[in-house]
Design an enzyme around this catalytic site. Structure first.
Site, mmCIF file in Angstrom:
data_model
loop_
_atom_site.group_PDB
_atom_site.id
_atom_site.type_symbol
_atom_site.label_atom_id
_atom_site.label_comp_id
_atom_site.label_asym_id
_atom_site.label_seq_id
_atom_site.Cartn_x
_atom_site.Cartn_y
_atom_site.Cartn_z
ATOM 1 N N TYR A 1 0.840 -1.205 0.000
ATOM 2 C CA TYR A 1 0.000 0.000 0.000
ATOM 3 C C TYR A 1 0.875 1.256 0.000
ATOM 4 C CZ TYR A 1 -3.490 3.421 1.340
ATOM 5 O OH TYR A 1 -4.305 4.538 1.363
ATOM 6 N N HIS B 2 1.499 4.222 -3.109
ATOM 7 C CA HIS B 2 1.302 5.658 -2.935
ATOM 8 C C HIS B 2 2.597 6.436 -3.143
ATOM 9 C CE1 HIS B 2 -2.649 4.482 -1.555
ATOM 10 N NE2 HIS B 2 -3.004 5.734 -1.811
ATOM 11 N N TYR C 9 -5.248 16.827 -0.272
ATOM 12 C CA TYR C 9 -5.573 15.422 -0.017
ATOM 13 C C TYR C 9 -4.483 14.825 0.860
ATOM 14 C CZ TYR C 9 -7.574 10.820 -1.215
ATOM 15 O OH TYR C 9 -8.183 9.588 -1.171
ATOM 16 N N TRP D 86 -7.534 2.645 -10.614
ATOM 17 C CA TRP D 86 -6.757 2.750 -9.374
ATOM 18 C C TRP D 86 -7.493 2.039 -8.234
ATOM 19 C CZ3 TRP D 86 -2.064 4.221 -7.590
ATOM 20 C CH2 TRP D 86 -1.936 4.433 -6.220
#
Length: 98
Positions: free
Chosen positions: A18, A22, A41, A76
């Site tokens: 993960y 990113h 964000y 995504w």
């Protein structure tokens, strides 16, 4: 400007993947988020719990609709399904200071 939050959990053994994804986020994904009017964000990680926050320059409704219809965002999200699961409950805002 409207704000949006979400919660999720990283599946067992998937934290490193993960984080790697990113670190290497697709440039076209960043462009799609910008086109949706999303800014500021941030995703926080606490153990295996995720908390996301972003602001919507064009409103939450527009941002969510844009993302749902955008093929890059859908691709995504599909690629992230093996790594995470959304938490059904959404955070409740109890305080805000501007």
């Amino acid at each position: 400007m409207e704000k949006f939050t979400w919660r999720a959990k990283i599946r067992q053994g998937m934290k490193e993947e993960y984080l790697r994804r990113h670190d290497e986020i697709w440039p076209e994904m960043v462009e799609a988020l910008k086109a949706a009017g999303i800014c500021n964000y941030t995703i926080w990680l606490d153990g295996d719990e995720l908390f996301g926050y972003y602001e919507c320059e064009k409103g939450v409704e527009y941002a969510l609709k844009f993302q749902a219809e955008n093929p890059v965002v859908r691709r995504w999200e599909e690629s992230m399904k093996p790594l995470t699961e959304r938490t059904p409950r959404e955070p409740k805002k109890v305080f805000e200071f501007d």
